[in-house]
Design a protein around this motif. Structure first.
Motif, PDB file in Angstrom:
ATOM      1  N   SER A 269      20.322  17.093  14.649  1.00 54.87           N
ATOM      2  CA  SER A 269      19.308  16.064  14.862  1.00 54.87           C
ATOM      3  C   SER A 269      18.261  16.112  13.755  1.00 54.87           C
ATOM      4  CB  SER A 269      18.635  16.264  16.220  1.00 54.87           C
ATOM      5  OG  SER A 269      17.786  17.391  16.175  1.00 54.87           O
ATOM      6  N   ASP A 270      17.457  15.043  13.684  1.00 56.49           N
ATOM      7  CA  ASP A 270      16.373  15.013  12.702  1.00 56.49           C
ATOM      8  C   ASP A 270      15.390  16.152  12.932  1.00 56.49           C
ATOM      9  OD1 ASP A 270      17.391  12.792  11.458  1.00 56.49           O
ATOM     10  OD2 ASP A 270      16.107  11.371  12.526  1.00 56.49           O
ATOM     11  N   ARG A 271      15.149  16.470  14.191  1.00 55.18           N
ATOM     12  CA  ARG A 271      14.195  17.541  14.512  1.00 55.18           C
ATOM     13  C   ARG A 271      14.699  18.871  13.968  1.00 55.18           C
ATOM     14  NH1 ARG A 271      11.527  21.073  17.527  1.00 55.18           N
ATOM     15  NH2 ARG A 271       9.504  20.554  18.291  1.00 55.18           N
ATOM     16  N   GLU A 272      15.955  19.154  14.156  1.00 52.58           N
ATOM     17  CA  GLU A 272      16.498  20.406  13.630  1.00 52.58           C
ATOM     18  C   GLU A 272      16.415  20.416  12.111  1.00 52.58           C
ATOM     19  OE1 GLU A 272      19.697  21.591  17.086  1.00 52.58           O
ATOM     20  OE2 GLU A 272      20.292  20.191  15.513  1.00 52.58           O
ATOM     21  N   ASP A 273      16.696  19.283  11.485  1.00 56.89           N
ATOM     22  CA  ASP A 273      16.590  19.209  10.031  1.00 56.89           C
ATOM     23  C   ASP A 273      15.156  19.484   9.585  1.00 56.89           C
ATOM     24  OD1 ASP A 273      19.267  18.585   9.799  1.00 56.89           O
ATOM     25  OD2 ASP A 273      18.921  16.426   9.690  1.00 56.89           O
ATOM     26  N   TRP A 274      14.190  18.864  10.274  1.00 57.53           N
ATOM     27  CA  TRP A 274      12.794  19.057   9.916  1.00 57.53           C
ATOM     28  C   TRP A 274      12.376  20.510  10.129  1.00 57.53           C
ATOM     29  CZ3 TRP A 274       9.026  17.780   7.068  1.00 57.53           C
ATOM     30  CH2 TRP A 274       7.749  18.249   7.331  1.00 57.53           C
ATOM     31  N   ASP A 275      12.757  21.094  11.263  1.00 58.09           N
ATOM     32  CA  ASP A 275      12.418  22.486  11.545  1.00 58.09           C
ATOM     33  C   ASP A 275      12.975  23.410  10.465  1.00 58.09           C
ATOM     34  OD1 ASP A 275      11.020  21.787  13.823  1.00 58.09           O
ATOM     35  OD2 ASP A 275      12.655  22.317  15.193  1.00 58.09           O
ATOM     36  N   GLU A 276      14.205  23.167  10.057  1.00 60.84           N
ATOM     37  CA  GLU A 276      14.806  23.985   9.006  1.00 60.84           C
ATOM     38  C   GLU A 276      14.064  23.813   7.686  1.00 60.84           C
ATOM     39  OE1 GLU A 276      18.962  23.071   8.759  1.00 60.84           O
ATOM     40  OE2 GLU A 276      19.375  23.823  10.775  1.00 60.84           O
ATOM     41  N   LEU A 277      13.716  22.580   7.359  1.00 58.64           N
ATOM     42  CA  LEU A 277      12.997  22.299   6.121  1.00 58.64           C
ATOM     43  C   LEU A 277      11.626  22.979   6.136  1.00 58.64           C
ATOM     44  CD1 LEU A 277      12.890  20.773   3.443  1.00 58.64           C
ATOM     45  CD2 LEU A 277      11.971  18.815   4.693  1.00 58.64           C
ATOM     46  N   ARG A 278      10.912  22.870   7.266  1.00 55.92           N
ATOM     47  CA  ARG A 278       9.603  23.509   7.397  1.00 55.92           C
ATOM     48  C   ARG A 278       9.737  25.021   7.267  1.00 55.92           C
ATOM     49  NH1 ARG A 278       8.047  23.268  12.919  1.00 55.92           N
ATOM     50  NH2 ARG A 278       9.192  25.206  12.943  1.00 55.92           N
ATOM     51  N   ASP A 279      10.702  25.599   7.973  1.00 57.50           N
ATOM     52  CA  ASP A 279      10.888  27.047   7.920  1.00 57.50           C
ATOM     53  C   ASP A 279      11.217  27.513   6.506  1.00 57.50           C
ATOM     54  OD1 ASP A 279      10.355  27.142  10.620  1.00 57.50           O
ATOM     55  OD2 ASP A 279      12.462  27.341  11.213  1.00 57.50           O
ATOM     56  N   GLU A 280      12.025  26.746   5.815  1.00 57.01           N
ATOM     57  CA  GLU A 280      12.367  27.096   4.435  1.00 57.01           C
ATOM     58  C   GLU A 280      11.133  27.027   3.546  1.00 57.01           C
ATOM     59  OE1 GLU A 280      14.930  25.240   0.756  1.00 57.01           O
ATOM     60  OE2 GLU A 280      15.689  24.939   2.783  1.00 57.01           O
ATOM     61  N   ALA A 281      10.356  25.958   3.695  1.00 56.61           N
ATOM     62  CA  ALA A 281       9.147  25.803   2.883  1.00 56.61           C
ATOM     63  C   ALA A 281       8.150  26.914   3.177  1.00 56.61           C
ATOM     64  CB  ALA A 281       8.512  24.440   3.138  1.00 56.61           C
ATOM     65  N   LEU A 282       8.011  27.278   4.447  1.00 51.89           N
ATOM     66  CA  LEU A 282       7.047  28.316   4.812  1.00 51.89           C
ATOM     67  C   LEU A 282       7.522  29.709   4.430  1.00 51.89           C
ATOM     68  CD1 LEU A 282       5.709  27.007   8.225  1.00 51.89           C
ATOM     69  CD2 LEU A 282       4.599  26.939   5.987  1.00 51.89           C
ATOM     70  N   GLY A 283       8.737  29.809   3.948  1.00 53.13           N
ATOM     71  CA  GLY A 283       9.244  31.078   3.456  1.00 53.13           C
ATOM     72  C   GLY A 283       8.601  31.476   2.140  1.00 53.13           C
ATOM     73  N   HIS A 284       7.991  30.517   1.462  1.00 54.07           N
ATOM     74  CA  HIS A 284       7.306  30.794   0.200  1.00 54.07           C
ATOM     75  C   HIS A 284       5.890  31.271   0.508  1.00 54.07           C
ATOM     76  CE1 HIS A 284      10.575  28.931  -2.041  1.00 54.07           C
ATOM     77  NE2 HIS A 284      10.549  27.959  -1.141  1.00 54.07           N
TER      78      HIS A 284
END
Length: 99
Positions: A2-17
């Motif tokens: 879903s879009d939500r899962e995509d967004w959550d993954e994108l946010r988590d990846e970005a916050l990894g920095h």
């Protein structure tokens, strides 16, 4: 997926920095402080202008603070707390209990 899962993954990846995590935390703190002041001000039936006057500020400064637009100093938080009839408390909380 879903879009939500995509967004959550994108946010988590970005916050990894580390830089992104620090910026996110600073924004979260500004937002939470601003929300707390706005909610207390509204409980008291005060306008932003009245709060500004009581804290020795100008109304636009209160508006910026309440919207999370500025990171306040401890002396400013103390002035706001007094103007809102409160006592400022600063505490550390374990990360595993933080919201």
């Amino acid at each position: 997926m879903s879009d939500r899962e995509d967004w959550d993954e994108l946010r988590d990846e970005a916050l990894g920095h580390p830089e992104a995590r620090a910026s996110y935390e600073a924004a979260r703190i500004r937002f939470e402080l601003g929300r707390a002041v706005r909610e207390r001000r509204e409980e008291l039936g005060m306008t932003q202008t009245q709060l500004a006057r009581a804290a020795g500020l100008k109304q636009p400064a209160v508006a910026r603070f309440e919207s999370g637009g500025t990171m306040p100093t401890l002396p400013l938080l103390e002035r706001l707390a007094i103007a809102l009839g409160m006592r400022l408390q600063v505490a550390f909380e374990p990360l595993d209990r933080a919201g």
